[in-house]
Design a protein around this motif. Sequence first.
Motif, PDB file in Angstrom:
ATOM      1  N   LEU A   9      12.369 -63.948 -55.510  1.00  0.00           N
ATOM      2  CA  LEU A   9      12.693 -62.650 -54.363  1.00  0.00           C
ATOM      3  C   LEU A   9      12.295 -62.638 -53.326  1.00  0.00           C
ATOM      4  O   LEU A   9      12.655 -61.330 -54.581  1.00  0.00           O
ATOM      5  N   SER A  10      11.213 -62.280 -52.940  1.00  0.00           N
ATOM      6  CA  SER A  10      10.505 -61.012 -52.765  1.00  0.00           C
ATOM      7  C   SER A  10      11.516 -60.112 -51.234  1.00  0.00           C
ATOM      8  O   SER A  10      12.702 -60.660 -51.522  1.00  0.00           O
ATOM      9  N   GLU A  11      11.648 -58.994 -51.827  1.00  0.00           N
ATOM     10  CA  GLU A  11      12.577 -57.755 -50.916  1.00  0.00           C
ATOM     11  C   GLU A  11      11.997 -57.953 -49.410  1.00  0.00           C
ATOM     12  O   GLU A  11      12.928 -57.844 -48.498  1.00  0.00           O
ATOM     13  N   GLU A  12      11.196 -59.182 -49.060  1.00  0.00           N
ATOM     14  CA  GLU A  12      10.733 -58.941 -47.410  1.00  0.00           C
ATOM     15  C   GLU A  12      11.954 -59.910 -47.285  1.00  0.00           C
ATOM     16  O   GLU A  12      12.234 -60.305 -46.168  1.00  0.00           O
ATOM     17  N   ALA A  13      12.014 -61.485 -47.752  1.00  0.00           N
ATOM     18  CA  ALA A  13      13.036 -62.653 -48.072  1.00  0.00           C
ATOM     19  C   ALA A  13      14.335 -61.951 -47.569  1.00  0.00           C
ATOM     20  O   ALA A  13      15.287 -62.095 -46.769  1.00  0.00           O
ATOM     21  N   ARG A  14      14.202 -61.074 -49.301  1.00  0.00           N
ATOM     22  CA  ARG A  14      16.090 -59.693 -49.176  1.00  0.00           C
ATOM     23  C   ARG A  14      16.315 -59.618 -47.450  1.00  0.00           C
ATOM     24  O   ARG A  14      17.415 -59.853 -46.985  1.00  0.00           O
ATOM     25  N   ASP A  15      14.794 -58.718 -47.118  1.00  0.00           N
ATOM     26  CA  ASP A  15      15.944 -57.916 -45.609  1.00  0.00           C
ATOM     27  C   ASP A  15      15.763 -58.913 -44.815  1.00  0.00           C
ATOM     28  O   ASP A  15      16.560 -58.430 -43.391  1.00  0.00           O
ATOM     29  N   ALA A  71      27.013 -68.389 -33.674  1.00  0.00           N
ATOM     30  CA  ALA A  71      26.990 -67.280 -35.269  1.00  0.00           C
ATOM     31  C   ALA A  71      26.730 -67.807 -35.894  1.00  0.00           C
ATOM     32  O   ALA A  71      26.651 -67.716 -37.262  1.00  0.00           O
ATOM     33  N   ARG A  72      27.457 -68.981 -36.836  1.00  0.00           N
ATOM     34  CA  ARG A  72      27.973 -70.097 -37.834  1.00  0.00           C
ATOM     35  C   ARG A  72      26.301 -70.592 -38.372  1.00  0.00           C
ATOM     36  O   ARG A  72      26.011 -71.019 -39.010  1.00  0.00           O
ATOM     37  N   GLN A  73      25.957 -71.286 -36.554  1.00  0.00           N
ATOM     38  CA  GLN A  73      24.710 -71.788 -37.183  1.00  0.00           C
ATOM     39  C   GLN A  73      23.493 -70.667 -37.311  1.00  0.00           C
ATOM     40  O   GLN A  73      22.389 -71.170 -38.093  1.00  0.00           O
ATOM     41  N   ARG A  74      23.469 -69.418 -37.197  1.00  0.00           N
ATOM     42  CA  ARG A  74      22.184 -68.439 -37.574  1.00  0.00           C
ATOM     43  C   ARG A  74      22.911 -68.535 -39.284  1.00  0.00           C
ATOM     44  O   ARG A  74      22.072 -67.990 -39.972  1.00  0.00           O
ATOM     45  N   VAL A  75      24.050 -67.803 -39.311  1.00  0.00           N
ATOM     46  CA  VAL A  75      24.391 -67.828 -40.756  1.00  0.00           C
ATOM     47  C   VAL A  75      23.525 -69.301 -41.568  1.00  0.00           C
ATOM     48  O   VAL A  75      22.994 -68.632 -42.916  1.00  0.00           O
ATOM     49  N   GLU A  76      24.301 -70.147 -41.404  1.00  0.00           N
ATOM     50  CA  GLU A  76      23.772 -71.338 -41.476  1.00  0.00           C
ATOM     51  C   GLU A  76      21.993 -71.588 -42.327  1.00  0.00           C
ATOM     52  O   GLU A  76      20.831 -71.735 -43.052  1.00  0.00           O
ATOM     53  N   GLN A  77      21.595 -70.638 -41.142  1.00  0.00           N
ATOM     54  CA  GLN A  77      19.863 -70.581 -40.999  1.00  0.00           C
ATOM     55  C   GLN A  77      19.542 -70.093 -42.019  1.00  0.00           C
ATOM     56  O   GLN A  77      18.704 -70.110 -42.250  1.00  0.00           O
ATOM     57  N   ALA A  78      19.962 -69.021 -41.732  1.00  0.00           N
ATOM     58  CA  ALA A  78      19.289 -67.850 -43.106  1.00  0.00           C
ATOM     59  C   ALA A  78      19.554 -68.122 -44.328  1.00  0.00           C
ATOM     60  O   ALA A  78      18.991 -67.832 -45.198  1.00  0.00           O
ATOM     61  N   VAL A  79      20.705 -69.014 -44.779  1.00  0.00           N
ATOM     62  CA  VAL A  79      20.945 -69.394 -45.687  1.00  0.00           C
ATOM     63  C   VAL A  79      19.968 -70.653 -46.306  1.00  0.00           C
ATOM     64  O   VAL A  79      19.371 -69.839 -47.411  1.00  0.00           O
ATOM     65  N   ARG A  80      19.768 -71.134 -45.477  1.00  0.00           N
ATOM     66  CA  ARG A  80      18.946 -72.315 -45.676  1.00  0.00           C
ATOM     67  C   ARG A  80      17.370 -71.682 -46.292  1.00  0.00           C
ATOM     68  O   ARG A  80      16.784 -72.045 -46.610  1.00  0.00           O
ATOM     69  N   THR A  81      17.537 -70.816 -45.692  1.00  0.00           N
ATOM     70  CA  THR A  81      15.473 -69.915 -45.618  1.00  0.00           C
ATOM     71  C   THR A  81      15.464 -69.544 -46.307  1.00  0.00           C
ATOM     72  O   THR A  81      14.462 -69.698 -47.558  1.00  0.00           O
ATOM     73  N   VAL A  82      16.473 -68.348 -46.534  1.00  0.00           N
ATOM     74  CA  VAL A  82      17.130 -67.585 -47.987  1.00  0.00           C
ATOM     75  C   VAL A  82      16.391 -68.845 -49.257  1.00  0.00           C
ATOM     76  O   VAL A  82      15.770 -68.427 -50.598  1.00  0.00           O
ATOM     77  N   ALA A  83      16.912 -69.692 -49.697  1.00  0.00           N
ATOM     78  CA  ALA A  83      17.477 -70.600 -50.209  1.00  0.00           C
ATOM     79  C   ALA A  83      16.238 -71.373 -50.391  1.00  0.00           C
ATOM     80  O   ALA A  83      15.238 -70.901 -51.660  1.00  0.00           O
ATOM     81  N   ASP A  84      15.510 -71.666 -49.448  1.00  0.00           N
ATOM     82  CA  ASP A  84      14.207 -72.109 -49.304  1.00  0.00           C
ATOM     83  C   ASP A  84      13.656 -71.362 -50.171  1.00  0.00           C
ATOM     84  O   ASP A  84      12.351 -71.528 -50.696  1.00  0.00           O
ATOM     85  N   ARG A  85      12.780 -70.416 -49.483  1.00  0.00           N
ATOM     86  CA  ARG A  85      12.239 -69.095 -50.495  1.00  0.00           C
ATOM     87  C   ARG A  85      12.087 -68.768 -52.103  1.00  0.00           C
ATOM     88  O   ARG A  85      11.398 -68.158 -52.804  1.00  0.00           O
ATOM     89  N   ALA A  86      13.806 -68.906 -51.687  1.00  0.00           N
ATOM     90  CA  ALA A  86      14.060 -68.677 -53.426  1.00  0.00           C
ATOM     91  C   ALA A  86      13.312 -69.963 -54.635  1.00  0.00           C
ATOM     92  O   ALA A  86      13.169 -69.783 -56.180  1.00  0.00           O
ATOM     93  N   SER A  87      13.288 -71.062 -53.829  1.00  0.00           N
ATOM     94  CA  SER A  87      13.605 -72.054 -54.694  1.00  0.00           C
ATOM     95  C   SER A  87      11.996 -72.622 -54.816  1.00  0.00           C
ATOM     96  O   SER A  87      11.430 -73.133 -54.863  1.00  0.00           O
ATOM     97  N   GLY A  88      10.796 -71.944 -53.398  1.00  0.00           N
ATOM     98  CA  GLY A  88       9.957 -72.472 -53.393  1.00  0.00           C
ATOM     99  C   GLY A  88       8.748 -71.959 -55.047  1.00  0.00           C
ATOM    100  O   GLY A  88       9.081 -70.892 -55.641  1.00  0.00           O
ATOM    101  N   ARG A 108      24.711 -60.685 -49.891  1.00  0.00           N
ATOM    102  CA  ARG A 108      24.143 -59.986 -51.133  1.00  0.00           C
ATOM    103  C   ARG A 108      25.300 -61.049 -52.059  1.00  0.00           C
ATOM    104  O   ARG A 108      24.703 -61.639 -52.840  1.00  0.00           O
ATOM    105  N   ALA A 109      26.427 -60.177 -51.908  1.00  0.00           N
ATOM    106  CA  ALA A 109      27.432 -60.999 -52.815  1.00  0.00           C
ATOM    107  C   ALA A 109      27.560 -62.428 -52.456  1.00  0.00           C
ATOM    108  O   ALA A 109      28.301 -62.837 -54.102  1.00  0.00           O
ATOM    109  N   ARG A 110      27.787 -62.509 -52.178  1.00  0.00           N
ATOM    110  CA  ARG A 110      28.065 -64.225 -52.424  1.00  0.00           C
ATOM    111  C   ARG A 110      26.538 -65.050 -52.258  1.00  0.00           C
ATOM    112  O   ARG A 110      26.757 -66.415 -52.323  1.00  0.00           O
ATOM    113  N   VAL A 111      25.669 -65.003 -51.865  1.00  0.00           N
ATOM    114  CA  VAL A 111      24.382 -65.722 -51.310  1.00  0.00           C
ATOM    115  C   VAL A 111      23.277 -64.859 -52.847  1.00  0.00           C
ATOM    116  O   VAL A 111      22.577 -65.825 -53.651  1.00  0.00           O
ATOM    117  N   LEU A 112      22.611 -64.063 -52.006  1.00  0.00           N
ATOM    118  CA  LEU A 112      20.983 -63.741 -53.110  1.00  0.00           C
ATOM    119  C   LEU A 112      21.943 -63.052 -54.206  1.00  0.00           C
ATOM    120  O   LEU A 112      21.332 -63.725 -54.932  1.00  0.00           O
TER     121      LEU A 112
END
Length: 658
Positions: free
Chosen positions: A411-417, A482-499, A626-630
């Motif tokens: 997981l790159s710093e860019e994806a975390r930011d 707001a909930r949709q934005r959170v879910e979208q953020a989680v999906r995006t970071v998960a896809d980048r981490a699992s790539g 960070r505590a819940r996802v990253l």
Amino acid sequence: MTAVTDQDHTDEMDHADHADNGRDADAKDERPENPPPVEDAQEIGDQGDTDGHARVQAGSPGRTESKAAVHPTNPTDPEESTGSWDDGLIARRVNEATAAQQAAAVEIRASRTQAAHNAHHTAPVPAPLAYDGPLRSRLDALRELVGLSRTRLDSGTLAEAGRVLDEAAARRRLSGQHTVVAIAGATGSGKSQLFNALAGVAISETGVRRPTTAAPIACSWSDGAATLIDRLGIPGRLRRRPLQSAEMEAQLRGLVLVDLPDHDSAAVAHREQVDRVLALVDAVIWVVDPEKYADAILHERYLRPMAGHAEVMFVVLNQIDRLPGEAADQVLDDLRRLLDEDGIALGEYGEPGATVLSLSALTGDGIPELREVLGQFVADRGAAARRISADVDAAAWRLRPVYATGRRTGLSEEARDEFAARLADSVGATAAGEAAERAWLRNANRACGTPWLRLWRWYNDRREPTTGRMPVRAQADEEATARQRVEQAVRTVADRASGGLPAPWAQAVREAAVRGAQGLPEALDELAARAGLPVGRPPRPGWWPAAVLAQASMTILQIVGGLWLLGQIIGFMAPNLGVPVLLMVAGIIGGPLVEWSCRLAARGPARRYGLDAERRLREAAAGCGRARVLDPLAAELLRYREVREQYARVTGAGIGAG
């Protein structure tokens, strides 16, 4: 060496049967119609037999004789015995002095069985097998790899690796002075003839009936191999010893040869036995004939999958006596070509690999060469370790899809930011900062503005709720957004981490992200409320008292000038318009001028105040994410890096290799 033919074996059986017919009725009644092979008294003791009996036959290489050949005048007296066994294996040995005699079935006293049993247990125990440092390191890494992967991979994926570890541990506890070599081949390839030719005596049955070999038969050239044969599941009645020969025993000392059923047998049980024993032996001799050397079953089911075991493999072209002229060399060259296509390295010119030979078990042509090569192979005492190493290689290759990847992972710093920015947007960090800036400016206007403007603003504040705090996000549509934005953020970071991760680990990363996303929107709302604007008014800069005093002075000037003009109007004071008008104009112009100056001076502090509020909210949202996802994603990626390093050690690529 004289070859053992099917016809010779049949003649010997007929001769023994005629001799049996000449026995008296009592002896015939005591012996079964088809007496089983003889069990050595020591082997009987190992098997736990309680009756202490052994049935004996002698007279031909195709028969067996007991440990004690009893004198015919006193068949029950063990002291009159003329033969002697020196181990716990059943054997067939040729006694030239009594080769023409047929011994009767006798009973050996239980006391002699117990004595042999005690002698067997007092014999020196062979030293166990020892693995070298690199192989031990690879086995330790494989064990660690399996342990780290049990929660991420299914048991079926790790089954082969677990089997290799179990077999390596089991083989290490057994004799390191013996080498177990299996002879495998197709129907009619002559593997049993080759087995008998190497043993120097007809041990395994040969003939035109198919299948001929129904169960594995073991032959050991030295003592101490009983536990190794027990591991193969070969019973005592199918254990033999070769022809007594000092030269032969010295050349092949430590060899345990196993004759397997046909791998292409019509009987399913035979094929199952072949597969089971092949997984346990240290090396294998594949016997092929000129007709079936290119058989697809042999190459696709056995040779190709075992290409990594080339160093513990012999490929023997049998029955070359059937090939005229240079045909044997041509067939042998074609066999080498097929083996090369199977990926089997050939041990030519001193390179490690499979040994390819041609011979005739019937005529004995090529048997001395095979015995010499086999003797050198056994004397090296390294076949068992090489077999385990090849098994580890095969297990690692099967596990490659679930560990190795050709792409950069993590997981790159860019994806975390980017993830933190998405969460900050979902809680309205930018809007909160702007609201804080407006609140600061509004507070400055209350302190530095003209009284009339402040009165007007007070009136408006009484009519509408304050907007100086963070906007309330209680509306259903805003909460859904707001909930949709959170879910979208989680999906995006998960896809980048699992790539780039193998499928099981990518799935584990996505599942960790989903678990962390549960309750994340509510947690962000709570943090936003706590990390918003502080309770009360924003802080004031040090120049505010002076600005308030200046604004009060301008107000006083307006009031003084107004009262002066009023006094002149009612005649209380002498007419003098210049001074009061000047005072009023100064107050009227000075008040807005002071307010405008204060507003200009307040822009900087207000901006900083707004940015600080936005920063606090962004940090709070980022910390929650960070505590819940990253952090769970990082833990999964760290576990994958650990197993990848262990996998690199298993393959011998070194720590840190991908």
